[in-house]
Motif scaffolding. Structure first.
Motif: not given
Length: 305
Positions: A73-75, A105-108, A140-141, A146-147
């Motif tokens: 999972x991505x922050x 390394x972030x989901x934006x 969306x999670x 997504x974290x």
């Protein structure tokens, strides 16, 4: 490979008060020192998103989602663009920043929203759009890794105001037109030359008196709206905040940034102010400038808390 968001971070909250001044020189058009203009910002080529997803039924109620390489999972970083809350400035100019943060390394999740000059823009829908767009991550999670226990907001200028406001939503009274049940928790905010106090006379006049146009009046005429829409009125936000400000900013004054910083600290919020010498209003949002490293470090530090 995508770089880890936990490498190379610094602690912004280890001292009672920390104001960092970073000196740098910007070479532009071969002329040596030069502060960036809005024309320079808009000349930076936009970068594509992985996904464009609508969070509402209006053509401007959408976000651009960018996902890092590798396994989640991505922050998540919610990004809110600036541009005086005006229709003429859209989210494309902040796309290079979104791409750079995704590579860290972030989901934006970069939000578009209705602004002054758009049908439906202004009070209360500009605020509601940003809130609805952020909360859409809860849908969306289920489709993307997504974290949502690690979400921060980053905004520039008018978007900095909206990022701070986004974190304040749990403070809104239930009777408010801006109130939302169970808003998405925001872990921290990075405000890039953001406006924390809409009531200041200098911001009542900027961009063709856009603040009274957006709010539907002056602080004296609609005080209840400013009480619900101006971040300084909602302190403490109860989340850490990093304010990154150009010392030569002629749009959002360093003095007003320091005043908000002081008020936030007095309220009990963990708040840091980073003033970048020889930077104006736009360097802080362009990832090819030295200012970007401070943005990256702030995002990493907030995610580590």
């Amino acid at each position: 490979m995508t770089k880890s968001v936990f490498s190379g971070g610094i602690c912004f909250f280890c001292k009672t008060v920390l104001i960092i001044t970073v000196a740098f020189f910007l070479q532009a058009s071969g002329k040596g020192k030069q502060i960036m203009t809005v024309e320079d910002l808009l000349a930076v080529p936009p970068t594509p998103a992985d996904h464009v997803i609508f969070y509402g039924g209006d053509s401007l109620q959408f976000g651009q989602l960018r996902m890092p390489e590798g396994d989640g999972l991505f922050p998540v970083v919610v990004i809110i663009h600036g541009g005086c809350w005006l229709a003429q400035y859209d989210l494309q100019h902040i796309s290079p920043l979104a791409t750079a943060l995704t590579q860290e390394g972030f989901a934006t999740w970069s939000l578009e929203y209705r602004r002054v000059g758009n049908a439906g823009g202004g009070w209360p829908e500009t605020f509601r759009d940003v809130a609805r767009g952020a909360d859409f991550l809860q849908k969306l999670e289920h489709e993307f890794p997504l974290d949502l226990s690690r979400v921060i907001a980053i905004g520039h200028s008018a978007g900095g105001h909206l990022a701070l406001w986004l974190a304040s939503r749990p403070k809104l009274p239930q009777h408010s037109l801006l109130h939302t049940e169970s808003p998405l928790p925001i872990q921290g905010v990075v405000s890039l030359a953001g406006i924390g106090d809409l009531s200041l006379p200098e911001y009542q006049e900027i961009c063709g008196r856009v603040v009274p146009r957006m709010m539907g009046g002056t602080p004296e005429e609609v005080p209840e709206r400013y009480a619900q829409g101006s971040p300084i009125e909602l302190l403490p936000l109860n989340v850490p905040q990093v304010l990154i400000q150009g010392a030569l900013d002629q749009t959002v004054s360093p003095t007003s940034a320091r005043d908000y910083f002081t008020a936030a600290r007095k309220s009990g919020d963990k708040t840091e102010l980073i003033v970048i010498r020889e930077a104006g209003h736009y360097e802080v949002v362009i990832p090819t400038t030295p200012a970007y490293e401070k943005v990256r470090e702030a995002a990493v530090s907030l995610m580590e808390r």
